[in-house]
Design a protein around this motif. Structure first.
Motif, PDB file in Angstrom:
ATOM      1  N   GLY A   1      -9.355  -1.257  10.172  1.00 54.08           N
ATOM      2  CA  GLY A   1     -10.420  -1.840   9.365  1.00 54.08           C
ATOM      3  C   GLY A   1     -10.721  -1.081   8.089  1.00 54.08           C
ATOM      4  O   GLY A   1     -11.773  -1.271   7.485  1.00 54.08           O
ATOM      5  N   LYS A   2      -9.814  -0.213   7.651  1.00 55.91           N
ATOM      6  CA  LYS A   2     -10.035   0.574   6.442  1.00 55.91           C
ATOM      7  C   LYS A   2      -9.600  -0.152   5.182  1.00 55.91           C
ATOM      8  O   LYS A   2      -9.816   0.326   4.078  1.00 55.91           O
ATOM      9  CB  LYS A   2      -9.272   1.900   6.527  1.00 55.91           C
ATOM     10  CG  LYS A   2      -9.559   2.705   7.764  1.00 55.91           C
ATOM     11  CD  LYS A   2     -10.880   3.381   7.669  1.00 55.91           C
ATOM     12  CE  LYS A   2     -11.036   4.323   8.852  1.00 55.91           C
ATOM     13  NZ  LYS A   2     -12.404   4.592   9.160  1.00 55.91           N
ATOM     14  N   VAL A   3      -8.951  -1.311   5.335  1.00 53.98           N
ATOM     15  CA  VAL A   3      -8.447  -2.059   4.180  1.00 53.98           C
ATOM     16  C   VAL A   3      -8.938  -3.505   4.286  1.00 53.98           C
ATOM     17  O   VAL A   3      -8.786  -4.146   5.321  1.00 53.98           O
ATOM     18  CB  VAL A   3      -6.898  -2.033   4.139  1.00 53.98           C
ATOM     19  CG1 VAL A   3      -6.389  -2.850   2.968  1.00 53.98           C
ATOM     20  CG2 VAL A   3      -6.384  -0.608   4.068  1.00 53.98           C
TER      21      VAL A   3
ATOM     22  N   LEU B   1       0.831  -1.207   0.000  1.00 52.42           N
ATOM     23  CA  LEU B   1       0.000   0.000   0.000  1.00 52.42           C
ATOM     24  C   LEU B   1       0.867   1.260   0.000  1.00 52.42           C
ATOM     25  O   LEU B   1       0.521   2.255  -0.639  1.00 52.42           O
ATOM     26  CB  LEU B   1      -0.939   0.013   1.208  1.00 52.42           C
ATOM     27  CG  LEU B   1      -2.102  -0.971   1.135  1.00 52.42           C
ATOM     28  CD1 LEU B   1      -2.793  -1.062   2.480  1.00 52.42           C
ATOM     29  CD2 LEU B   1      -3.079  -0.577   0.058  1.00 52.42           C
ATOM     30  N   TRP B   2       1.979   1.227   0.711  1.00 55.87           N
ATOM     31  CA  TRP B   2       2.908   2.357   0.730  1.00 55.87           C
ATOM     32  C   TRP B   2       3.561   2.519  -0.641  1.00 55.87           C
ATOM     33  O   TRP B   2       3.648   3.619  -1.168  1.00 55.87           O
ATOM     34  CB  TRP B   2       3.946   2.122   1.826  1.00 55.87           C
ATOM     35  CG  TRP B   2       5.101   3.052   1.786  1.00 55.87           C
ATOM     36  CD1 TRP B   2       5.105   4.376   2.151  1.00 55.87           C
ATOM     37  CD2 TRP B   2       6.420   2.748   1.346  1.00 55.87           C
ATOM     38  NE1 TRP B   2       6.355   4.896   1.982  1.00 55.87           N
ATOM     39  CE2 TRP B   2       7.189   3.916   1.480  1.00 55.87           C
ATOM     40  CE3 TRP B   2       7.034   1.600   0.868  1.00 55.87           C
ATOM     41  CZ2 TRP B   2       8.528   3.965   1.145  1.00 55.87           C
ATOM     42  CZ3 TRP B   2       8.368   1.650   0.547  1.00 55.87           C
ATOM     43  CH2 TRP B   2       9.095   2.828   0.683  1.00 55.87           C
ATOM     44  N   ALA B   3       4.010   1.403  -1.244  1.00 54.95           N
ATOM     45  CA  ALA B   3       4.665   1.465  -2.554  1.00 54.95           C
ATOM     46  C   ALA B   3       3.688   1.919  -3.636  1.00 54.95           C
ATOM     47  O   ALA B   3       4.084   2.600  -4.588  1.00 54.95           O
ATOM     48  CB  ALA B   3       5.257   0.101  -2.905  1.00 54.95           C
ATOM     49  N   ALA B   4       2.408   1.563  -3.501  1.00 56.69           N
ATOM     50  CA  ALA B   4       1.397   1.956  -4.483  1.00 56.69           C
ATOM     51  C   ALA B   4       0.858   3.359  -4.216  1.00 56.69           C
ATOM     52  O   ALA B   4      -0.064   3.804  -4.895  1.00 56.69           O
ATOM     53  CB  ALA B   4       0.249   0.949  -4.488  1.00 56.69           C
ATOM     54  N   ARG B   5       1.415   4.035  -3.227  1.00 56.00           N
ATOM     55  CA  ARG B   5       1.096   5.427  -2.894  1.00 56.00           C
ATOM     56  C   ARG B   5      -0.334   5.653  -2.429  1.00 56.00           C
ATOM     57  O   ARG B   5      -0.923   6.702  -2.665  1.00 56.00           O
ATOM     58  CB  ARG B   5       1.418   6.361  -4.065  1.00 56.00           C
ATOM     59  CG  ARG B   5       2.896   6.461  -4.329  1.00 56.00           C
ATOM     60  CD  ARG B   5       3.174   7.408  -5.474  1.00 56.00           C
ATOM     61  NE  ARG B   5       4.602   7.679  -5.532  1.00 56.00           N
ATOM     62  CZ  ARG B   5       5.142   8.857  -5.250  1.00 56.00           C
ATOM     63  NH1 ARG B   5       4.400   9.855  -4.886  1.00 56.00           N
ATOM     64  NH2 ARG B   5       6.440   9.022  -5.315  1.00 56.00           N
ATOM     65  N   PHE B   6      -0.904   4.668  -1.750  1.00 55.56           N
ATOM     66  CA  PHE B   6      -2.206   4.890  -1.132  1.00 55.56           C
ATOM     67  C   PHE B   6      -2.036   5.610   0.192  1.00 55.56           C
ATOM     68  O   PHE B   6      -2.930   6.316   0.642  1.00 55.56           O
ATOM     69  CB  PHE B   6      -2.951   3.564  -0.934  1.00 55.56           C
ATOM     70  CG  PHE B   6      -3.613   3.089  -2.179  1.00 55.56           C
ATOM     71  CD1 PHE B   6      -4.829   3.597  -2.579  1.00 55.56           C
ATOM     72  CD2 PHE B   6      -3.006   2.140  -2.979  1.00 55.56           C
ATOM     73  CE1 PHE B   6      -5.432   3.184  -3.745  1.00 55.56           C
ATOM     74  CE2 PHE B   6      -3.600   1.714  -4.142  1.00 55.56           C
ATOM     75  CZ  PHE B   6      -4.820   2.238  -4.526  1.00 55.56           C
TER      76      PHE B   6
ATOM     77  N   ASP C   1       7.812  -3.435  -3.735  1.00 53.45           N
ATOM     78  CA  ASP C   1       8.177  -3.245  -2.334  1.00 53.45           C
ATOM     79  C   ASP C   1       9.015  -1.990  -2.128  1.00 53.45           C
ATOM     80  O   ASP C   1       9.510  -1.746  -1.044  1.00 53.45           O
ATOM     81  CB  ASP C   1       8.916  -4.460  -1.788  1.00 53.45           C
ATOM     82  CG  ASP C   1      10.171  -4.779  -2.577  1.00 53.45           C
ATOM     83  OD1 ASP C   1      10.454  -4.081  -3.557  1.00 53.45           O
ATOM     84  OD2 ASP C   1      10.856  -5.747  -2.205  1.00 53.45           O
ATOM     85  N   GLN C   2       9.166  -1.189  -3.190  1.00 59.38           N
ATOM     86  CA  GLN C   2       9.867   0.077  -3.073  1.00 59.38           C
ATOM     87  C   GLN C   2       8.983   1.168  -3.648  1.00 59.38           C
ATOM     88  O   GLN C   2       8.332   0.980  -4.675  1.00 59.38           O
ATOM     89  CB  GLN C   2      11.194   0.047  -3.824  1.00 59.38           C
ATOM     90  CG  GLN C   2      12.239  -0.813  -3.155  1.00 59.38           C
ATOM     91  CD  GLN C   2      13.579  -0.685  -3.855  1.00 59.38           C
ATOM     92  OE1 GLN C   2      13.639  -0.287  -5.015  1.00 59.38           O
ATOM     93  NE2 GLN C   2      14.636  -1.014  -3.146  1.00 59.38           N
ATOM     94  N   ARG C   3       9.008   2.318  -2.994  1.00 61.08           N
ATOM     95  CA  ARG C   3       8.198   3.441  -3.444  1.00 61.08           C
ATOM     96  C   ARG C   3       8.910   4.129  -4.603  1.00 61.08           C
ATOM     97  O   ARG C   3      10.064   4.509  -4.496  1.00 61.08           O
ATOM     98  CB  ARG C   3       8.000   4.411  -2.283  1.00 61.08           C
ATOM     99  CG  ARG C   3       6.946   5.450  -2.525  1.00 61.08           C
ATOM    100  CD  ARG C   3       6.722   6.195  -1.218  1.00 61.08           C
ATOM    101  NE  ARG C   3       5.842   7.320  -1.364  1.00 61.08           N
ATOM    102  CZ  ARG C   3       4.579   7.328  -0.997  1.00 61.08           C
ATOM    103  NH1 ARG C   3       4.060   6.247  -0.476  1.00 61.08           N
ATOM    104  NH2 ARG C   3       3.840   8.401  -1.151  1.00 61.08           N
TER     105      ARG C   3
ATOM    106  N   LYS D   1      -0.250   0.860   8.027  1.00 59.56           N
ATOM    107  CA  LYS D   1      -0.481  -0.121   9.090  1.00 59.56           C
ATOM    108  C   LYS D   1      -1.651   0.303   9.966  1.00 59.56           C
ATOM    109  O   LYS D   1      -2.504  -0.519  10.309  1.00 59.56           O
ATOM    110  CB  LYS D   1       0.784  -0.272   9.931  1.00 59.56           C
ATOM    111  CG  LYS D   1       0.664  -1.267  11.036  1.00 59.56           C
ATOM    112  CD  LYS D   1       1.938  -1.363  11.841  1.00 59.56           C
ATOM    113  CE  LYS D   1       1.742  -2.328  12.997  1.00 59.56           C
ATOM    114  NZ  LYS D   1       2.867  -2.347  13.898  1.00 59.56           N
ATOM    115  N   ARG D   2      -1.714   1.584  10.315  1.00 67.53           N
ATOM    116  CA  ARG D   2      -2.800   2.096  11.150  1.00 67.53           C
ATOM    117  C   ARG D   2      -4.142   1.938  10.439  1.00 67.53           C
ATOM    118  O   ARG D   2      -5.147   1.592  11.050  1.00 67.53           O
ATOM    119  CB  ARG D   2      -2.542   3.553  11.492  1.00 67.53           C
ATOM    120  CG  ARG D   2      -3.410   4.056  12.616  1.00 67.53           C
ATOM    121  CD  ARG D   2      -3.069   5.459  13.052  1.00 67.53           C
ATOM    122  NE  ARG D   2      -1.648   5.595  13.320  1.00 67.53           N
ATOM    123  CZ  ARG D   2      -0.948   6.699  13.080  1.00 67.53           C
ATOM    124  NH1 ARG D   2      -1.541   7.750  12.560  1.00 67.53           N
ATOM    125  NH2 ARG D   2       0.330   6.762  13.352  1.00 67.53           N
TER     126      ARG D   2
END
Length: 140
Positions: free
Chosen positions: A41-43, A22-27, A80-82, A35-36
């Protein structure tokens, strides 16, 4: 910084952590925010509650709620990399129904704000007292 793009099947590939993907896909701007959101429960991953360490594979379906926006996407590649925004967008495909619903909601929010003019400055002491007085009238 190219993302780890894999076209193998989900059974062959080890996958990437959900929060990392999710971080690498820029969400989300940071992994901690991802993680939060997952723990909150948002994902959802394949119509089930996700966990940050759960492995994401090509073909998985995700439902991501971010603020007032809700995305329904399919994982197209693993990363796995932004990287750049173009690389991030190549990691997933958003469903047409999700895109239409998101655009509709944005248009509805825009129309709800029409006619509202933000005050040019903060209220002064007299205006604040009037606002407080009006608030007290509504409480009765």
């Amino acid at each position: 910084m190219k993302p780890n793009v894999s076209a193998t099947t989900a059974l062959d590939a080890p996958g990437v952590r959900l929060d990392l993907w999710l971080w690498a896909a820029r969400f989300f701007k940071t992994r901690a925010l991802a993680k939060r959101a997952i723990e909150g429960g948002k994902v959802e991953l394949n119509q089930a509650a996700g966990k940050p360490s759960k492995a994401v594979h090509v073909g998985d379906r995700l439902a991501v709620a971010r603020g007032e926006e809700r995305f329904e996407i399919e994982v197209a590649a693993l990363g796995d990399q932004r990287g750049s925004a173009a690389q991030a967008q190549s990691l997933y495909r958003e469903t047409e129904a999700s895109r239409n619903a998101r655009l509709e909601a944005a248009e509805r929010r825009r129309l709800e704000r029409t006619g509202y003019a933000k005050p040019p400055t903060k209220p002064d002491k007299r205006a604040r007292r009037l606002i407080i007085a009006l608030g007290d009238i509504d409480a009765m």
